[in-house]
Design a protein around this motif. Structure first.
Motif, PDB file in Angstrom:
ATOM      1  N   ILE A 174       0.840  -1.207   0.000  1.00  0.00           N
ATOM      2  CA  ILE A 174       0.000   0.000   0.000  1.00  0.00           C
ATOM      3  C   ILE A 174       0.870   1.251   0.000  1.00  0.00           C
ATOM      4  O   ILE A 174       0.641   2.201  -0.778  1.00  0.00           O
ATOM      5  N   GLU A 175       1.875   1.285   0.856  1.00  0.00           N
ATOM      6  CA  GLU A 175       2.738   2.463   0.956  1.00  0.00           C
ATOM      7  C   GLU A 175       3.442   2.748  -0.369  1.00  0.00           C
ATOM      8  O   GLU A 175       3.574   3.909  -0.773  1.00  0.00           O
ATOM      9  N   LYS A 176       3.891   1.718  -1.044  1.00  0.00           N
ATOM     10  CA  LYS A 176       4.612   1.913  -2.305  1.00  0.00           C
ATOM     11  C   LYS A 176       3.676   2.323  -3.447  1.00  0.00           C
ATOM     12  O   LYS A 176       4.125   2.915  -4.422  1.00  0.00           O
ATOM     13  N   MET A 177       2.379   2.020  -3.319  1.00  0.00           N
ATOM     14  CA  MET A 177       1.427   2.376  -4.368  1.00  0.00           C
ATOM     15  C   MET A 177       0.852   3.778  -4.197  1.00  0.00           C
ATOM     16  O   MET A 177       0.171   4.282  -5.100  1.00  0.00           O
ATOM     17  N   LEU A 178       1.101   4.430  -3.072  1.00  0.00           N
ATOM     18  CA  LEU A 178       0.448   5.706  -2.783  1.00  0.00           C
ATOM     19  C   LEU A 178       0.691   6.761  -3.853  1.00  0.00           C
ATOM     20  O   LEU A 178      -0.235   7.457  -4.283  1.00  0.00           O
ATOM     21  N   GLN A 179       1.932   6.899  -4.288  1.00  0.00           N
ATOM     22  CA  GLN A 179       2.237   7.939  -5.278  1.00  0.00           C
ATOM     23  C   GLN A 179       1.499   7.678  -6.586  1.00  0.00           C
ATOM     24  O   GLN A 179       0.935   8.603  -7.191  1.00  0.00           O
ATOM     25  N   GLN A 180       1.504   6.428  -7.039  1.00  0.00           N
ATOM     26  CA  GLN A 180       0.809   6.093  -8.278  1.00  0.00           C
ATOM     27  C   GLN A 180      -0.684   6.311  -8.150  1.00  0.00           C
ATOM     28  O   GLN A 180      -1.316   6.921  -9.016  1.00  0.00           O
ATOM     29  N   TRP A 181      -1.279   5.841  -7.070  1.00  0.00           N
ATOM     30  CA  TRP A 181      -2.716   6.023  -6.893  1.00  0.00           C
ATOM     31  C   TRP A 181      -3.081   7.492  -6.739  1.00  0.00           C
ATOM     32  O   TRP A 181      -4.090   7.952  -7.270  1.00  0.00           O
ATOM     33  N   GLY A 182      -2.233   8.238  -6.027  1.00  0.00           N
ATOM     34  CA  GLY A 182      -2.487   9.668  -5.884  1.00  0.00           C
ATOM     35  C   GLY A 182      -2.466  10.384  -7.222  1.00  0.00           C
ATOM     36  O   GLY A 182      -3.295  11.261  -7.495  1.00  0.00           O
ATOM     37  N   ALA A 183      -1.529  10.001  -8.083  1.00  0.00           N
ATOM     38  CA  ALA A 183      -1.446  10.603  -9.418  1.00  0.00           C
ATOM     39  C   ALA A 183      -2.692  10.268 -10.235  1.00  0.00           C
ATOM     40  O   ALA A 183      -3.227  11.127 -10.954  1.00  0.00           O
ATOM     41  N   GLN A 184      -3.174   9.025 -10.128  1.00  0.00           N
ATOM     42  CA  GLN A 184      -4.371   8.647 -10.867  1.00  0.00           C
ATOM     43  C   GLN A 184      -5.582   9.458 -10.410  1.00  0.00           C
ATOM     44  O   GLN A 184      -6.387   9.906 -11.239  1.00  0.00           O
ATOM     45  N   LEU A 185      -5.711   9.647  -9.110  1.00  0.00           N
ATOM     46  CA  LEU A 185      -6.833  10.431  -8.601  1.00  0.00           C
ATOM     47  C   LEU A 185      -6.733  11.886  -9.052  1.00  0.00           C
ATOM     48  O   LEU A 185      -7.737  12.503  -9.439  1.00  0.00           O
ATOM     49  N   SER A 186      -5.534  12.452  -9.013  1.00  0.00           N
ATOM     50  CA  SER A 186      -5.349  13.843  -9.458  1.00  0.00           C
ATOM     51  C   SER A 186      -5.651  13.999 -10.943  1.00  0.00           C
ATOM     52  O   SER A 186      -6.327  14.932 -11.369  1.00  0.00           O
ATOM     53  N   GLU A 187      -5.132  13.051 -11.738  1.00  0.00           N
ATOM     54  CA  GLU A 187      -5.334  13.128 -13.188  1.00  0.00           C
ATOM     55  C   GLU A 187      -6.789  12.901 -13.583  1.00  0.00           C
ATOM     56  O   GLU A 187      -7.213  13.309 -14.664  1.00  0.00           O
ATOM     57  N   SER A 188      -7.546  12.261 -12.709  1.00  0.00           N
ATOM     58  CA  SER A 188      -8.963  12.022 -13.009  1.00  0.00           C
ATOM     59  C   SER A 188      -9.807  13.276 -12.883  1.00  0.00           C
ATOM     60  O   SER A 188     -10.960  13.311 -13.325  1.00  0.00           O
ATOM     61  N   GLY A 189      -9.234  14.309 -12.243  1.00  0.00           N
ATOM     62  CA  GLY A 189      -9.979  15.542 -12.013  1.00  0.00           C
ATOM     63  C   GLY A 189     -10.731  15.567 -10.706  1.00  0.00           C
ATOM     64  O   GLY A 189     -11.480  16.517 -10.429  1.00  0.00           O
ATOM     65  N   LEU A 190     -10.524  14.545  -9.865  1.00  0.00           N
ATOM     66  CA  LEU A 190     -11.200  14.504  -8.566  1.00  0.00           C
ATOM     67  C   LEU A 190     -10.707  15.672  -7.699  1.00  0.00           C
ATOM     68  O   LEU A 190      -9.523  15.818  -7.460  1.00  0.00           O
TER      69      LEU A 190
END
Length: 397
Positions: free
Chosen positions: A292-308
């Motif tokens: 989970i900790e290692k995926m945070l940056q990738q998941w955060g980028a996906q959420l930001s890029e989604s426009g959320l």
């Protein structure tokens, strides 16, 4: 009975045990075991052994890899050569060894593990199908319609630096791509015996690695600058090599979203996608928290890029552990002592499938062993879109 890591002085004996277990191409399997166990990050104890009556009776080999899931880098344990001495079968040795190996990999700090396995065996150790098998096939006659506008020649040792750069560039778009350090490139470099490169002037712009079978040219790796002319020239060169050896087809293992698929489609290609039942490319999460900790940056980028834009807090609960997460102002972070009402509750097997992109989030979240808050489902669809997870054959175990 003892469950332990192998000693350096007994690897040859364990290689022979592994070969006896599979019974085919004895010498080849011995050599393959020793070859793969001498690579980067290999240690004797990564060959795990079940010893009974003072002798090794079953063994399994772990290959230490790093893979990239977007911006995240996970430590992956590749499992191979799981076998029992034919005279000792039916005693549950392989099952005991695999259970202990999962414990060992978890304690050793691997994040996830992957294997390419037989049907209806590895699920009992927490593995689940997570990676389908892809193949592109094109007849040599059709491929000969491609134009080769760039010069091609056999690969040379001096070509490796630009070839590595192309591999890294292409790898950014491949979900589950293996990270190859300097030693990884040097390891088993005989794979470049059948490799060719494309040159635009003096600049290396593409490469292919292949093997010959009875009626096809099997391409095990391909890479190029994302340029239609480069991929067309690669295909034309492969067609020439195949024709010289009187072969009928060109077979390429590559993910569906690889640019070569789009480029080769112009010349008539067959794409196959195989989803095996409870076998094949199977994976499981070993260390929930580190993953989970290692995926945070990738998941955060996906959420930001989604426009959320709205702040959201949710938790993920599994049989391996749970965590609470908050997305706010473009950043995803762990919450130390909170239990948000929105939650995703699921076994680690389903989270593994979400992680690898095996099926869309809305499909997995509808399964009977998964519970997802309805208001959280749109976020899950952003975090876990369907992917085309893929490892080049060279990186298999």
């Amino acid at each position: 009975m003892k469950l332990r890591g192998a000693r350096a002085d007994e690897l040859a004996d364990i290689a022979e045990l592994s070969a006896r277990a599979f019974t085919r191409e004895f010498t080849g399997r011995v050599n393959s075991f020793l070859d793969r166990h001498s690579g980067p990050r290999a240690r004797p104890d990564l060959a795990r052994v079940l010893e009974a009556d003072g002798l090794p009776r079953a063994s399994v080999r772990i290959q230490d890899h790093n893979i990239e899931l977007g911006r995240a880098r996970l430590r992956l344990a590749g499992i191979a050569d799981v076998g029992t001495d034919p005279q000792q079968r039916g005693k549950g040795y392989a099952s005991r060894l695999m259970s202990d190996t999962v414990r060992y990999m978890t304690e050793t700090g691997f994040d996830v593990t992957l294997l390419f396995g037989i049907r209806d065996f590895y699920d009992r150790f927490g593995y689940i199908v997570a990676m389908p098998r892809y193949n592109l096939s094109i007849s040599v006659t059709d491929a000969q319609n491609a134009r080769r506008t760039l010069r091609a020649r056999p690969c040379r040792p001096a070509d490796l630096p630009p070839l590595k750069r192309i591999y890294r560039q292409n790898g950014r778009s491949i979900w589950c791509n293996a990270v190859r350090e300097k030693a990884d490139w040097q390891f088993r470099n005989h794979r470049f015996d059948n490799a060719r490169v494309l040159l635009d002037g003096k600049k290396l712009v593409g490469y292919s690695i292949y093997n010959f079978t009875s009626n096809s040219l099997d391409v095990s790796e391909i890479g190029a600058a994302e340029n239609q002319a480069v991929y067309e020239s690669l295909l034309a060169d492969l067609a020439r090599v195949a024709d010289e050896h009187s072969l009928e087809r060109i077979q390429v293992q590559l993910p569906y979203d690889h640019p070569a698929v789009v480029a080769f489609a112009d010349f008539g290609a067959d794409l196959s996608l195989h989803y095996p039942r409870n076998s094949g490319g199977m994976a499981r999460i070993l260390n929930f928290q580190s993953t989970i900790e290692k995926m945070l940056q990738q998941w955060g980028a996906q959420l930001s890029e989604s426009g959320l834009r709205s702040r959201i807090e949710f938790r993920i609960e599994t049989d391996l552990g749970e965590c609470a997460l908050r997305f706010n102002r473009g950043r995803l972070a762990l919450l130390e002592s909170a239990r948000p009402s929105l939650r995703l509750e699921l076994p680690q097997t389903r989270l593994t499938q979400l992680l690898f992109g095996y099926q869309p989030a809305e499909f997995i979240c509808a399964k009977p062993d998964v519970k997802c808050s309805s208001d959280l489902l749109p976020v899950m669809k952003i975090l876990f879109p369907q992917r085309h997870a893929f490892l080049w054959p060279h990186d298999h175990f």
